[in-house]
Enzyme design. Sequence first.
Site, PDB file in Angstrom:
ATOM      1  N   GLY A  47       0.821  -1.198   0.000  1.00 29.92           N
ATOM      2  CA  GLY A  47       0.000   0.000   0.000  1.00 29.92           C
ATOM      3  C   GLY A  47       0.858   1.253   0.000  1.00 29.92           C
ATOM      4  N   HIS A  48       1.908   1.231  -0.836  1.00 26.81           N
ATOM      5  CA  HIS A  48       2.786   2.390  -0.942  1.00 26.81           C
ATOM      6  C   HIS A  48       3.594   2.312  -2.232  1.00 26.81           C
ATOM      7  CE1 HIS A  48       5.408  -0.629   0.987  1.00 26.81           C
ATOM      8  NE2 HIS A  48       6.359  -0.070   0.251  1.00 26.81           N
ATOM      9  N   SER A  49       4.312   3.384  -2.478  1.00 19.94           N
ATOM     10  CA  SER A  49       5.253   3.473  -3.592  1.00 19.94           C
ATOM     11  C   SER A  49       6.546   4.042  -3.039  1.00 19.94           C
ATOM     12  CB  SER A  49       4.686   4.411  -4.661  1.00 19.94           C
ATOM     13  OG  SER A  49       5.642   4.670  -5.662  1.00 19.94           O
ATOM     14  N   ARG A  94       2.466  -0.579  -4.995  1.00 20.75           N
ATOM     15  CA  ARG A  94       2.348  -2.010  -4.803  1.00 20.75           C
ATOM     16  C   ARG A  94       1.482  -2.338  -3.604  1.00 20.75           C
ATOM     17  NH1 ARG A  94       7.714  -1.565  -3.401  1.00 20.75           N
ATOM     18  NH2 ARG A  94       7.502   0.031  -4.968  1.00 20.75           N
TER      19      ARG A  94
END
Length: 132
Positions: A47-49, A94
Amino acid sequence: MQIELIQIPVVRDHRGNLGIVEGNTIPFALKRVYYLFDVPSGAKRGGHSHIEQEELLLALSGSFDVILHDGLKQHRITLNKPDTGLLVPKQTWRELENFSSGSVCMVISSGEFDESDYIRDFDSFIESSRAQ
């Protein structure tokens, strides 16, 4: 977005197989390794990039799905073999989900932990990807 799966060299033996990750196995210098395990049923990770870091994700045991988003398109990849890694380029959102019981996800990263390298809000990620 081009999905890149990397085959990990394996030495096969009747006593068991040995997967090898060295400097020439991955397209970046290894700075950090961490792994996810005992992920509860239905839980999601990621839940991040990352702004600058690249990562290689491997299913050392079991399976899980990786959802990648480059700001335009979304792709879902199932990882379930310890000799196949998924390259996650920088500036790629992702999410990891559908972890099987006993699964282990190992992450090899091009950078040490740096909170300022994370984008943790999807709308902010989309905005920053459009600005490029």
